[in-house]
Design an enzyme around this catalytic site. Structure first.
Site, PDB file in Angstrom:
ATOM      1  N   GLU B 290     -36.009  31.735 -62.870  1.00  0.00           N
ATOM      2  CA  GLU B 290     -37.264  32.161 -62.249  1.00  0.00           C
ATOM      3  C   GLU B 290     -37.465  33.665 -62.375  1.00  0.00           C
ATOM      4  OE1 GLU B 290     -38.935  29.323 -58.973  1.00  0.00           O
ATOM      5  OE2 GLU B 290     -38.086  31.091 -57.991  1.00  0.00           O
ATOM      6  N   GLU B 293     -38.482  34.345 -65.804  1.00  0.00           N
ATOM      7  CA  GLU B 293     -39.872  33.946 -66.024  1.00  0.00           C
ATOM      8  C   GLU B 293     -40.827  34.994 -65.451  1.00  0.00           C
ATOM      9  OE1 GLU B 293     -40.819  30.060 -64.455  1.00  0.00           O
ATOM     10  OE2 GLU B 293     -42.881  30.130 -65.213  1.00  0.00           O
ATOM     11  N   CYS B 310     -39.700  25.822 -55.970  1.00  0.00           N
ATOM     12  CA  CYS B 310     -38.529  25.025 -55.583  1.00  0.00           C
ATOM     13  C   CYS B 310     -38.812  24.081 -54.437  1.00  0.00           C
ATOM     14  CB  CYS B 310     -37.358  25.934 -55.263  1.00  0.00           C
ATOM     15  SG  CYS B 310     -37.835  27.248 -54.184  1.00  0.00           S
ATOM     16  N   SER B 330     -44.271  28.747 -61.075  1.00  0.00           N
ATOM     17  CA  SER B 330     -43.200  28.804 -62.061  1.00  0.00           C
ATOM     18  C   SER B 330     -42.936  27.390 -62.575  1.00  0.00           C
ATOM     19  CB  SER B 330     -41.950  29.366 -61.377  1.00  0.00           C
ATOM     20  OG  SER B 330     -40.804  28.901 -62.021  1.00  0.00           O
ATOM     21  N   LYS B 369     -38.081  15.710 -51.180  1.00  0.00           N
ATOM     22  CA  LYS B 369     -37.179  15.606 -52.323  1.00  0.00           C
ATOM     23  C   LYS B 369     -36.832  14.169 -52.646  1.00  0.00           C
ATOM     24  CE  LYS B 369     -35.710  20.296 -52.305  1.00  0.00           C
ATOM     25  NZ  LYS B 369     -35.257  21.291 -51.338  1.00  0.00           N
ATOM     26  N   GLU B 372     -39.648  13.444 -54.798  1.00  0.00           N
ATOM     27  CA  GLU B 372     -39.561  14.260 -55.997  1.00  0.00           C
ATOM     28  C   GLU B 372     -38.591  13.631 -57.004  1.00  0.00           C
ATOM     29  OE1 GLU B 372     -37.266  17.774 -55.672  1.00  0.00           O
ATOM     30  OE2 GLU B 372     -38.319  18.835 -57.282  1.00  0.00           O
ATOM     31  N   GLU B 377     -41.566  12.363 -64.562  1.00  0.00           N
ATOM     32  CA  GLU B 377     -41.220  13.403 -65.534  1.00  0.00           C
ATOM     33  C   GLU B 377     -39.844  13.996 -65.262  1.00  0.00           C
ATOM     34  OE1 GLU B 377     -43.429  13.702 -63.179  1.00  0.00           O
ATOM     35  OE2 GLU B 377     -43.472  15.718 -62.313  1.00  0.00           O
ATOM     36  N   CYS B 514     -36.889  25.653 -45.395  1.00  0.00           N
ATOM     37  CA  CYS B 514     -36.109  24.414 -45.325  1.00  0.00           C
ATOM     38  C   CYS B 514     -35.327  24.262 -44.026  1.00  0.00           C
ATOM     39  CB  CYS B 514     -35.153  24.321 -46.505  1.00  0.00           C
ATOM     40  SG  CYS B 514     -36.026  24.302 -48.078  1.00  0.00           S
TER      41      CYS B 514
HETATM   42  S1  SF4 Z   1     -37.551  21.176 -46.613  1.00  0.00           S
HETATM   43 FE1  SF4 Z   1     -39.671  21.720 -46.554  1.00  0.00          FE
HETATM   44  S2  SF4 Z   1     -39.735  23.746 -47.379  1.00  0.00           S
HETATM   45 FE2  SF4 Z   1     -37.796  22.886 -47.952  1.00  0.00          FE
HETATM   46  S3  SF4 Z   1     -38.157  22.017 -49.932  1.00  0.00           S
HETATM   47 FE3  SF4 Z   1     -38.443  20.406 -48.474  1.00  0.00          FE
HETATM   48  S4  SF4 Z   1     -40.599  20.431 -48.084  1.00  0.00           S
HETATM   49 FE4  SF4 Z   1     -40.131  22.353 -49.045  1.00  0.00          FE
END
Ligand code: SF4
Ligand SMILES: Cc1cc2nc3c(=O)[nH]c(=O)nc-3n(C[C@H](O)[C@H](O)[C@H](O)COP(=O)(O)O)c2cc1C
Ligand code: SF4
Ligand code: SF4
Ligand code: SF4
Ligand code: SF4
Ligand code: SF4
Ligand code: SF4
Ligand code: SF4
Ligand code: FES
Ligand code: FES
Ligand code: FES
Lengths: 172, 585, 636
Positions: B290, B293, B310, B330, B369, B372, B377, B514
């Site tokens: 990053e 970049e 991220c 990014s 996540k 995700e 992809e 997070c």
């Molecule tokens: S915990 Fe919240 S801030 Fe951290 S990556 Fe997941 S969604 Fe994003």
């Protein structure tokens, strides 16, 4: 002043003609400001389409730049808005207090039995929609039944057959 | 007697007299006086600017003398001479009935409920001495929505506290959840009650974080982990995100902010993972890419500002809400995804393991996540970069399930090859951390000088939008930080309107970053907890000898042996991704 | 043409007078317009036809058309003018036709009667006997409406122009002193003085709460900020109340004028009328009125040549009773879900778009101009100590004269029901009268002599509410009535707060259980407990008052509840599960009437012999009971 977003795509659906979307678009375009105008716009949309299906709600949401959930939240809050197409004839039975004490509940039962659907439903053939409404201000004529715009006052249970049959006959 | 000046009022609560500031609520006044009034819908995360004023549950009702009805203490401000009784028969009966009424329209399946023993409704019923539910009748019944990979919506358990709505609409400005219908049939959910997966939900999980019941929870993936661990054919490795180590302890009765890194590693090893790694390693890797970049974009007149990428919830947010700006973030994958792909290539090769046999488990503070890792992809050869994501809470449950006495565990270290990390990567766990870490590296790379004071204090704190201008050589790097998607929206609107003055912007979907993620132990509306986690993160950073990502020896080795240099072809292929325009519903 | 001063207005009033002088102003205030004789080329008669919703429902539009066509055919169209007014209040007898200056009142006039009215009455000057009103108690025919018991005890302030003027013609309104109060306020009074007059008059909000109007104006005026709003609450959600609608339809200008006065008083330049979408006629008339007022400069900039600007817009409801609650109403106006919020902040502090806002009811506004013109002493001389002026009630249910009545505060219920209302229909026995709609309670025989005002109605467990007054007779079951109101409440609850969202649903379920014969004594207890909790803990007035109908019927008709629960018996037969129809063989003469009306054909017997009911098939509709002329059917 917030204005509508006109880049919004018109959804491609069979039973919702493009012209109607254009008409709605024009209406929204004509508003001085769209701020706080959601309910007013929905009234117009229902006027145009007859009801407010998901596609129309999303179209309004996108045009106004608001989340679909907000539009849906509003539409589902107000009983005047309907998300299902209504029948050819709408039978509205007044369930206001004055009509109730003069037996409106029995009238509804009788109609429901005759056409085989409950309040807020539409017959399978799309001919009748039955609705309970609240006082239309003709309490003097209680109990009151409205079919479309025609008001029937001092309705008795035994009048129901004749009233409804006349619409079927007219059709035939 | 009181000394009365303009800013305070004199009030009486349960016969005791107090002078309190004039604009606080009865609830705050009572709390200060050590008198507890139960609440349910109330939510006041001062620092995160998230306040739910629905006043809908009616659990906090108290008697205010002179009023003929009870008043909700959570939204009623005190007035001069006010006399309050919080425990009169009328008040406690009303509260109890309010909870009984809620329960009369509730599945009451605590035994099998994911919120069992961590549910605000349940504890309230316990506290208020509910012993029977007098009012039986029709219950709302909705099928569970398990359409998404991240969250489960079990609307039958919704008590209409409206916290999620406040979070999603006012704090996150995503507008996914709204009250629909009215009266007994009213429910909070996505438009038209569509499955969550069809909505524009970012899976930030903030609604989950504040839902007092199990109406909104994460998808449970613990069983998949157990299955993998018990499959002799699989090589199961785990990575844990920076924010886990400062929060997990809470699930075992430890003070918020306790750092449990060593115990965490021991526990994971005892659970049977083949290797226990640190996502921090991948965070350092992310910084390598990053920062490069960013420098590249600055030097070659690329798109500026560059936004960090991220946080998958934030990425999904921009895809739905600002599809015209998809070239600003990014292209770096998020750290745990980078980890996954490195594990299945570099690590697999190094250890001579068939990548198809490797199962990568991520322990994340995050529910986004989960979704995700299932993005098409992000799969290579039809195999996910990351196979399973579990949250802090799920890990806690698994540790308990495994019969591990967490509090008394000895410490151990992460395994190596992918286990080393620097202080820079630790701070990824809090808002401002990613950009601070990037700056530590970019500074040295751009100026060629050593950065003496690595702590960029001006980037820290909990204000929703923060900014700083940092002298890097002969240029001033303008940095912006936003946490919470509502703040992100403001920044994006500026970019869209060409008003943004920043070079680089860090965005985290969750208020606090997070540490306040949707998968963290429930804070139950206490934002002190989030603050303590943040303090712990910075403490962990200070405890590290290496505090800049590019100094991480394992990272250096990774580039030497495998990737070449940042932004190389290989890096692009493995560590970068692309975004796509999505519908808004 | 723009009216820019009070003098100009008065000139126009005098000119307009020509078109209305034939009509008598049954206004209680001030000097009446004197009658004079028409000259040859002038209109010599007015045929006034009610164009209210009730009468339109019974075809008055067609009647008007017929009258006009026939007048034309007979060449009388330049001598006789047909005027379509708002509701006369006597909807039961509609369509109403009044001929002025003869002052003859015809009732139940059909479109096909048009010819006779013109040929006989207008041309030959002969009254049409069969169209005269027959007073139900003594059976006398009455010609003039002032002589009818229905109108005799009434005092019309809010309704003064309803049934008198053509609401679609601003000049008719002006002819009856319209916009004079606004002109005087703007040119001769300070805002503070206007507020003082209203405060001293003792006028209280007619929307239900009874909050002193002057005080509310004062609070809003005192609020911070320079942008303020005035809102007219025309949501009128009480099912069975229609006074606001009648005012909006019959006299829209009085609302516009009063809103402008209020705007001047509180410092607002914009006003909104929030009106139910279910009131299309009122919407149409308001739109016409606003347009006309703008055209003559009575709305817009620099009213009466002063620097005061004021304009009005309409906002539509979309079918939600709770939107009558002021905070919900404001949310709805902002295009949101109509959920109330906790007060404070009150609208007077923070209302529409976050600005200080004053919300008043239609009928409240309808009193303003008369107060300004006639003075606060005049107004406060009417009514009781704490409740001044008059109140409009929508009298309905099992009563002979259904309609709108406006009486001075302090009139007793007995006077309203028996004198104005003409007593109970079909000579049945009076049981109770319900006031205050879904928020109110029932009043029984023993309290009928209570003089009506805000306090005395609350004291006997009911409330003034918006003015719905539903009369019930011995055939109405009190459990069933409670159930009816609770069903309404569960339909209309916004769903925000627990007590109302879940609690009222549980109340409804308990009542349902009781009326279907499955209730227990514990249920009655539980019901009471729930009532108190919901009253004390709900977020807005809807929930806080929702238990009232139940509490009050339980209070006055406890025996009836007990009999449903203990004896499994509904004394009125309205609760089907608890009723049983049978035929008394001693009385049955075998006339077959019952068998003919039974919808499920479960009555059998041979003509002239005793008939019997097959209970297993009977659906308890009660048709046989009504059909039997020999009182042989026993119910329940
Ligand atoms: S915990 Fe919240 S801030 Fe951290 S990556 Fe997941 S969604 Fe994003
Ligand atoms: C559930 C509910 C419904 C109401 N409906 C109405 C209504 O239909 N019309 C009205 O004028 N006021 C209604 N009100 C009262 C309004 O909130 C408000 O008090 C009133 O409009 C103020 O005007 P007033 O002071 O002139 O009476 C309602 C209140 C509640 C709680
Ligand atoms: S949400 Fe809470 S109260 Fe409801 S079943 Fe689960 S644990 Fe029990
Ligand atoms: S708490 Fe009660 S219900 Fe639950 S397991 Fe124990 S005994 Fe059973
Ligand atoms: S996860 Fe985030 S975006 Fe999705 S509904 Fe919850 S708060 Fe809204
Ligand atoms: S889903 Fe949860 S947070 Fe949202 S309203 Fe329901 S109970 Fe409250
Ligand atoms: S009392 Fe009823 S209508 Fe009022 S806020 Fe509560 S749920 Fe909504
Ligand atoms: S009550 Fe109705 S169904 Fe029963 S016998 Fe009489 S007419 Fe027939
Ligand atoms: S109507 Fe009365 S009298 Fe006639 S058959 Fe029926 S019960 Fe007998
Ligand atoms: S109650 Fe039915 S018309 Fe009024
Ligand atoms: S906590 Fe106060 S009303 Fe819910
Ligand atoms: S509508 Fe004609 S008298 Fe009421």
């Amino acid at each position: 002043m917030p204005k509508a977003n006109f880049q919004v795509e018109i959804p491609n659906t069979e039973n919702l003609p493009k012209e109607k979307f254009n008409e709605l678009k024009q209406y929204i375009d004509g508003l001085k400001s769209t701020e706080g105008a959601l309910i007013q716009i929905l009234h117009q949309a229902q006027e145009i389409f007859g009801y407010l299906p998901k596609e129309v709600q999303l179209f309004v949401a996108r045009a106004l730049g608001m989340p679909g959930s907000e539009v849906c939240g509003v539409v589902s809050f107000y009983s005047y808005f309907t998300t299902e197409p209504v029948g050819k004839h709408v039978i509205s039975v007044c369930m206001g207090t004055a009509c109730f004490v003069r037996g409106a509940d029995k009238i509804v039962d009788r109609i429901a039995k005759k056409i085989g659907i409950g309040p807020e439903e539409t017959t399978k053939d799309g001919f009748f929609t039955l609705k309970n409404i609240r006082c239309i201000g003709a309490c003097g004529l209680a109990p009151v039944v409205m079919v479309d715009d025609k008001v029937y006052g001092r309705v008795k249970e035994e009048d129901i057959d004749d009233i409804l049959d006349s619409y079927r006959k007219e059709e035939a | 007697m009181s000394t009365n000046n303009k800013d305070t009022v004199h009030i009486t609560i349960n016969g005791q007299e107090f002078d309190v500031p004039k604009d606080i609520t009865i609830l705050e006044a009572s709390n200060r006086a050590g008198i507890k009034i139960p609440t349910l819908c109330h939510l006041d995360l001062h620092d995160l600017k998230a306040v739910n004023k629905a006043a809908s549950c009616r659990v906090c009702m108290v008697e205010a003398h002179g009023r003929d009805v009870l008043v909700p203490s959570c939204v009623t401000t005190v007035w001069e001479g006010m006399e309050v009784t919080t425990n009169s028969l009328q008040a406690i009966t009303a509260r109890r009935i309010a909870v009984e009424l809620l329960l009369s329209n509730h599945p009451n399946e605590c035994f099998t409920c994911s919120k069992n023993l961590d549910c605000e409704l349940q504890s309230l019923a316990h506290e208020l001495g509910v012993r029977e539910i007098k009012w039986s009748g029709e219950k709302q019944n909705f099928p569970k929505d398990i359409s998404s990979d991240a969250l489960v919506r079990d609307a039958s358990k919704c008590i209409m506290c409206r916290r999620c709505e406040t979070m999603c609409n006012e704090v996150q400005t995503c507008g996914i959840l709204s009250a629909m219908g009215r009266g007994f049939d009213a429910i909070v959910g996505p438009a038209f009650n569509i499955p969550m997966v069809e909505s524009s939900c970012t899976y930030c999980g903030q609604c989950v974080a504040v839902c007092p019941t199990a109406a909104l929870t994460e998808v449970n993936h613990t069983y998949k982990v157990w299955e993998a661990l018990n499959d002799p054919d699989k090589h199961v490795i785990v990575q844990t995100a920076p924010a886990i180590r400062v929060a997990l302890g809470e699930l075992f009765g430890m003070e918020p902010g306790t750092i449990v890194t060593g115990k965490l590693v021991t526990a994971l090893k005892r659970m049977g993972f083949n290797s226990v790694f640190d996502t921090d390693f991948a965070a350092d890797l992310t910084i390598m890419e990053e920062a490069s970049e960013l420098i590249n974009r600055i030097e070659n007149n690329g798109t500026l500002p560059m936004l960090t990428s991220c946080c998958p919830a934030w990425v999904k947010f921009i895809e739905h809400q600002f599809p015209e700006l998809l070239d600003v973030p990014s292209t770096c994958k998020s750290p745990h995804i980078m980890f996954g792909i490195i594990a299945k290539t570099y690590y697999a090769k190094k250890l001579g393991i068939d990548p198809n046999k490797i199962v990568v488990v991520s322990v994340m503070p995050c529910i986004a996540k989960k979704a995700e890792s299932a993005r098409p992809e992000l799969t290579k050869d039809h195999k996910n970069n990351v196979d399973i994501v579990v949250t802090t809470r799920e890990l806690g449950a698994m540790i308990k399930e495994a019969g591990i006495d967490f509090s008394n565990l000895p410490d151990s270290d992460f395994d190596h090859v992918l286990g080393e990390s620097t202080g820079a990567s630790v701070i990824f766990g809090t808002t401002g951390g990613v950009i601070e870490a990037a700056l530590r590296t970019a500074y040295e790379w751009m100026t060629g000088e050593e950065l003496k004071d690595v702590e960029f204090k001006q980037l820290r704190g909990l204000d929703g939008i923060r900014e700083a201008s940092v002298a890097v050589g002969d240029m001033n790097l303008n940095i912006g930080i936003a946490h919470g998607l509502g703040n992100a929206r403001k920044i994006l609107e500026d970019i869209r309107d060409g008003k943004s003055k920043y070079h680089a912007i860090e965005i985290m979907a969750c208020p606090g970053g997070c540490i306040g993620g949707g998968g963290q132990p429930y804070h139950h509306g206490n934002d002190e907890i989030v603050k303590k986690r943040q303090e712990a993160i910075y403490k962990e950073d200070r405890s590290k000898t290496l505090r800049k990502s590019h100094e991480n020896p394992e990272i250096i080795k990774l580039y030497e042996e495998f990737l070449g240099k940042p932004l190389s072809k290989k890096s692009h292929e493995l560590l970068h991704t692309h975004y796509e325009k999505r519908e808004r519903i | 043409m723009q009216i820019k001063s009070l003098e100009e207005l008065i000139k126009i009033k005098e000119k307009s007078y020509k078109s209305v002088y034939l009509r008598q102003h049954h206004n209680n205030d001030s000097d009446e317009i004197e009658t004079r004789n028409a000259t040859e080329d002038e209109i010599s008669k007015n045929i006034i036809v009610c164009g209210g919703t009730g009468c339109l429902a019974t075809d008055s539009a067609k009647l008007i058309k017929n009258l006009e066509l026939i007048l034309k055919a007979r060449g009388y169209d330049h001598k006789v003018k047909v005027i379509r007014t708002g509701c006369f209040g006597f909807c039961e007898q509609g369509p109403i036709v009044k001929i002025d200056p003869d002052n003859i009142f015809y009732v139940k006039v059909h479109p096909q009667d048009a010819k006779e009215i013109i040929d006989e009455h207008i041309i030959k000057g002969k009254k049409i006997e069969r169209l005269l009103y027959i007073e139900p108690v003594e059976g006398k025919k009455i010609e003039q409406h002032d002589d009818m018991p229905f109108y005799k005890k009434q005092m019309r302030i809010a309704l003064r122009n309803c049934g008198l003027i053509n609401p679609e013609d601003i000049y008719e309104y002006i002819a009856f002193k319209g916009y004079e109060a606004l002109g005087r306020s703007l040119t001769t009074m300070s805002p503070e003085e206007v507020i003082e007059v209203i405060t001293k008059s003792g006028l209280r909000g007619r929307g239900g709460g009874g909050f002193p109007t002057g005080l509310k104006w004062q609070y809003t005026r005192a609020s911070e900020g320079t942008t303020k709003y005035i809102i007219c609450n025309g949501d009128e959600g009480d099912p069975g109340a229609f006074m606001d609608r009648s005012i909006l339809e019959g006299d829209p200008h009085t609302i516009l004028e009063s809103m402008a006065i209020a705007g001047y008083a509180i410092g607002a330049q914009r006003g909104f009328v929030y009106i139910r979408a279910e009131y299309p006629l009122a919407i149409e008339r308001l739109n016409i009125a606003i347009k006309q007022a703008r055209e003559v400069g009575l709305l817009g900039k620099n009213l009466f040549g002063t620097d005061f600007h004021f304009d009005i817009e309409l906002k539509y409801g979309a079918g939600a009773f709770v939107c009558g609650e002021e905070t919900a109403l404001i949310h709805s106006m902002e295009g949101k879900r109509g959920e109330p919020h906790y007060k404070p902040p009150y609208p007077a502090q923070k209302g529409y778009r976050g600005k200080a806002t004053c919300v008043n009811n239609v009928e409240t506004f309808a009193n303003i101009t008369s107060i300004i013109l006639n003075g606060h002493e005049w107004f406060s001389s009417i009514g009781t100590e704490k409740s001044k002026g008059t109140k409009v009630f929508a009298l309905a249910g099992k009563i002979n004269n259904v309609g709108l009545v406006e009486v001075p505060m302090g009139t007793t219920l007995r006077e309203i029901i028996y004198e104005i209302g003409g007593g109970i229909q079909n000579h049945a026995k009076f049981k109770a009268v319900q006031t205050g709609g879904p928020s109110g309670g029932v009043i029984t025989e023993k309290n009928l002599d209570t003089p009506i005002d805000y306090e005395s109605l609350s004291a006997i467990g009911s409330m003034m509410g918006s003015g719905g007054m539903i009369v019930m007779d011995e055939h109405n079951c009190m459990v069933n009535i409670s159930k009816f109101y609770l069903e309404f409440i569960t339909d209309e609850s916004c769903g925000r707060c627990t007590p109302c969202r879940v609690g009222t649903k549980r109340m409804y379920e308990l009542l349902n259980k009781i009326s279907s014969g499955e209730g227990t004594l514990e249920d009655l207890d539980a019901l009471k407990q729930l009532c108190h909790m919901i009253k004390g803990s709900s977020l807005c007035g809807l929930g806080q008052t929702a238990p009232n109908p139940v509490l009050s019927t339980m209070h006055y008709f406890w025996d009836e509840y007990l009999s449903h629960v203990k004896d499994k018996y509904c004394p009125t037969g309205e609760c089907k599960n608890l009723s049983k129809y049978s035929i008394n063989p001693d009385k049955c003469v075998g006339c077959t009437a019952c068998a003919r009306v039974c919808p499920v054909d479960c009555i059998s017997g041979e003509p002239k012999k005793t008939f019997i009911i097959d209970e297993s098939i009977c659906i308890k509709c009660g048709a046989c009971f009504d059909a039997c002329k020999f009182n042989a059917v026993i119910k329940p």
